[in-house]
Each structure stands twice: as C-alpha cells, then as structure tokens.
Motif scaffolding. Structure first.
Motif, PDB file in Angstrom:
ATOM      1  N   HIS A 193      66.497  18.580  89.753  1.00  0.00           N
ATOM      2  CA  HIS A 193      66.412  17.237  89.163  1.00  0.00           C
ATOM      3  C   HIS A 193      67.619  16.434  89.666  1.00  0.00           C
ATOM      4  N   HIS A 194      67.358  15.230  90.170  1.00  0.00           N
ATOM      5  CA  HIS A 194      68.421  14.418  90.774  1.00  0.00           C
ATOM      6  C   HIS A 194      69.607  14.198  89.809  1.00  0.00           C
ATOM      7  N   ILE A 195      69.301  13.954  88.549  1.00  0.00           N
ATOM      8  CA  ILE A 195      70.375  13.687  87.583  1.00  0.00           C
ATOM      9  C   ILE A 195      71.168  14.959  87.265  1.00  0.00           C
TER      10      ILE A 195
ATOM     11  N   GLY B  93      71.723  17.084  89.401  1.00  0.00           N
ATOM     12  CA  GLY B  93      72.596  17.108  90.569  1.00  0.00           C
ATOM     13  C   GLY B  93      73.822  16.228  90.363  1.00  0.00           C
ATOM     14  N   HIS B  94      73.603  14.981  89.933  1.00  0.00           N
ATOM     15  CA  HIS B  94      74.752  14.079  89.714  1.00  0.00           C
ATOM     16  C   HIS B  94      75.758  14.703  88.742  1.00  0.00           C
ATOM     17  N   ILE B  95      75.259  15.290  87.666  1.00  0.00           N
ATOM     18  CA  ILE B  95      76.169  15.917  86.681  1.00  0.00           C
ATOM     19  C   ILE B  95      76.935  17.063  87.343  1.00  0.00           C
TER      20      ILE B  95
ATOM     21  N   VAL C  47      75.446   7.228  85.124  1.00  0.00           N
ATOM     22  CA  VAL C  47      75.230   5.806  85.431  1.00  0.00           C
ATOM     23  C   VAL C  47      74.907   5.639  86.908  1.00  0.00           C
ATOM     24  N   SER C  48      73.644   5.301  87.196  1.00  0.00           N
ATOM     25  CA  SER C  48      73.270   5.155  88.615  1.00  0.00           C
ATOM     26  C   SER C  48      72.361   3.947  88.792  1.00  0.00           C
ATOM     27  N   GLY C  49      71.754   3.856  89.977  1.00  0.00           N
ATOM     28  CA  GLY C  49      70.865   2.730  90.254  1.00  0.00           C
ATOM     29  C   GLY C  49      69.545   2.853  89.519  1.00  0.00           C
TER      30      GLY C  49
ATOM     31  N   THR D  91      78.188   8.883  94.399  1.00  0.00           N
ATOM     32  CA  THR D  91      76.968   8.303  94.987  1.00  0.00           C
ATOM     33  C   THR D  91      76.130   9.452  95.568  1.00  0.00           C
ATOM     34  N   ASP D  92      74.879   9.153  95.943  1.00  0.00           N
ATOM     35  CA  ASP D  92      73.953  10.211  96.335  1.00  0.00           C
ATOM     36  C   ASP D  92      74.496  11.086  97.468  1.00  0.00           C
ATOM     37  N   ASN D  93      74.434  12.389  97.268  1.00  0.00           N
ATOM     38  CA  ASN D  93      74.902  13.365  98.262  1.00  0.00           C
ATOM     39  C   ASN D  93      74.162  14.676  98.032  1.00  0.00           C
TER      40      ASN D  93
HETATM   41 ZN    ZN Z   1      71.566   9.075  92.456  1.00  0.00          ZN
END
Ligand code: ZN
Ligand code: KG4
Length: 338
Positions: free
Chosen positions: A115-117, A119-121, A140-142, A306-308
């Motif tokens: 899950h992308h989020i 991932g962010h966490i 907090v993202s786009g 940011t996305d990576n």
């Molecule tokens: Zn993102």
C-alpha cells in the motif's frame, strides 16, 4: 554487499515518479533511484495520467538497472520484490506491477504488493533506525491526508482523514491560481517565506470537537474568492502574502490535530510521512508543538518524503517477515483503503 541481510528490490510507479531501490532488512537504502517526470507534466499544470504511464514504460528498465548497479547487487542476491499496488493512477501502477511480476517470475523471487501510504510511513524506518511501532503518523501527500495510529509494522488504525481535498491537492490548486509553477507545494513553501502570513485571515477548519478529520476545500475556495474580490475591486494582490496566509491557515490545523492525536494515542511518538512532509513551515511548527508536549517527532529527509521506492522496499520487508506475499495475479487498485 549482502552481509546476510535480506535484500528487497522496491518498485514505485503510482504517480509521476518512476522509482526503484534496493533496501537491506527494511532499514537501509543501498540505492534509491528516482526518475521524476515533473518537467514533462509542468507544461500541463498537473499530472496527465496517459503520459505518466508512457514515461514509466520508457524508463522503468533503466531505473531498475540503475538501482541494482548503485547498490552493487546482482539479481541472484535479491530476496524479494516489493511493488506499489495502490492507491494511485491505475495505468501508472500497472507498469510497476507488470515489471515486478515479470522479475519475480524470471528470478523466482517472492512478490509483495505494498500500500502506497504504508510505504510513506515506512520511510521513517529508514531515516530513524531506532523507531519502532506503536506510534502516531501524520500522512500528508498529494492524494492523502490522514492521521494514523501505527500499531505494528503491518497494522494501522486510521484516526482521521480528509473529507474532501488532500492537503497537497489544495496546495497545488492554490499555487495554480496564484500563477506558480507545478508542483505547487514546493512553490508555495518557497514564496511564502517572503510573505506576511497574517495579511489575510483564511478560515481554519477544525470540524467537530475531538474529530481528527480534515476539510481543506473551504480554505481553498476562500483563497479563490479572495483573489476574485480583490480583482473586481481593482486591487493588486501580493502572491507571497496570499501564499503565506493560506499556508499558515492549513498548517495550524494539521499541527494542532496531529499533536492532539499523538497525545491521545499516548505513544509519545509522532512520525511525518508523504510529499507535504517536506514542507518547511510544517516541520518547524510541528517540531515546536511536539517539544512543548514532550512528543518525539520523526521527520524523514525530503527525498524519502516524496514518492520513492526505498519506502516500498522497506514496507515489503515487514510484510515478508509476517509471512505475507502475493501471487502473479496481483492487480493494481486505484482506490485502495489503508
Ligand atoms: Zn506518495
Ligand atoms: O507523496 P507525494 O510525492 O505524491 C503523492 O503520493 O501524492 O506528494 C506530492 C505532493 C504534491 O501535492 C506536492 O505539491 C506536495 O506533495 N509537496 C509539498 C512540498 N513538497 C512536495 N507541499 C508543500 N510543501 C513542500 N515543500
């Protein structure tokens, strides 16, 4: 370099960054290659999904080769492949997923959809090796704005989320009407440093008492109405003042709710995640508030906000350790719930 660590090849293509990374034991980025499509989409003032998919397709092989090369790792040394399965632009997600499935099949490696989020966490585990759940996270993202209680590496509870626009989306829209370049978040962050944040008092939307939900569309409309009325009255506006005032009205709400949630959850730890976590005022104000309330704040460096794909590799590792993996029928989900 392997040193008996489990190596993950992470792949991320959910929006406009084609990214691949090699991570070790979910805590270390041996490489983190990001091909940004920002220059391509700038001309359109936002991400064009069809173009994003085509650019991913053109660049993904080179980005993956670059990630392996930079990490000095051969395909045989990779232990698993992690890929973003959603949410995001479905055509863009499918490129990363098709690539991950092919490599998993040919190299005979486990495949893990992330899950992308999540991932962010997980970017926080790379930036802060001492950080372990449980903790509270402000995402907090786009495309997302939520406050999440991270109970375990693979288990989260959403405490609140936006009821309309994501915070990055509001930044991007306001930047566009102010004539700033895409992406709007960094442009507003920059220009606001030269403006007076108290020149216009835009509404702070806190919703019901005790709610950790957000609503940003009213503030965004407030900016549009203000610009229209100033124009009609023939008054000149100062973009830096408007940007600074808009930003303060948004960030005051984010900081207050995130700190309240962290206090309620009682873990004493708050982690920032997502593209907007790169914002300088958010970091500054949240840091001051957390210090006041004796909460330890974790902020990854901008490149991990940011996305990576390093964040995806890291999240995949923890899923693998919990015995989770996917089959070759793994699909993309544009609106995947956390
Ligand atoms: Zn993102
Ligand atoms: O996480 P991300 O790279 O992609 C999504 O998953 O959405 O976040 C992109 C968002 C964009 O809306 C961009 O304007 C915003 O993050 N952003 C910022 C800053 N850097 C990126 N917003 C405010 N201040 C920044 N410094």
């Amino acid at each position: 370099m392997k040193d008996n660590k489990l190596l993950t090849l992470g792949i991320e293509t959910s929006c406009d960054e084609t990214a691949a990374a090699v991570t070790a034991n979910g805590r270390e980025a041996l490489s983190n290659v990001i091909f940004s499509q920002i220059e391509t989409h700038k001309a359109f003032g936002g991400v064009v999904p069809e173009i994003a998919s085509r650019r991913h397709l053109e660049n993904i092989n080179e980005v993956i080769e670059g990630a392996l090369l930079e990490a000095c790792v051969e395909p045989a040394q990779i232990d698993m492949i992690g890929v973003t399965k959603g949410p995001g632009l479905v055509g863009a997600l499918l490129i990363g997923i098709a690539c991950a499935k092919t490599l998993a099949f040919v190299w005979e490696k486990p495949l893990i959809g992330v899950h992308h989020i999540q991932g962010h966490i997980s970017a926080n585990y790379i930036a802060h090796r001492e950080l372990e759940p449980p903790f509270t996270a402000l995402v907090v993202s786009g495309g997302h704005t939520s406050i999440v209680e991270v109970m375990d590496y693979n288990r989260c509870r959403v405490m609140g989320k936006t009821r309309d626009d994501a915070v990055g989306e509001a930044y991007d829209k306001v930047a566009r009407v102010l004539g700033l370049s895409y992406p709007g978040g960094p442009a507003i962050d920059d220009i606001a440093k030269r403006g007076n944040p108290h020149s216009v008092e835009f509404k702070r939307v806190f919703l019901e008492k005790g709610s950790y939900d957000f609503s940003f569309s009213g503030t965004k409309t407030g900016v549009l109405n203000y610009l229209n009325s100033e124009k009609q009255a023939g008054r000149e506006i100062c973009p830096a003042d408007v940007a600074a005032s808009f930003q303060l009205s948004i960030i005051e709400v984010l900081v207050s709710k995130a700190a309240d949630a962290a206090q309620t959850a009682k873990h004493g730890k708050l982690a920032l995640a997502g593209g907007v976590a790169a914002n300088s005022l958010l970091r500054q104000m949240l840091s001051a508030e957390c210090e006041k309330r004796q909460i330890t704040l974790y902020c990854p460096p901008s490149v991990l906000c940011t996305d990576n794909a390093a964040m995806i590799g890291c999240a995949a590792y923890y899923k693998y350790m919990a015995g989770e993996h996917d089959g070759l029928d793994l699909d993309a989900h544009a609106n995947l719930e956390l």
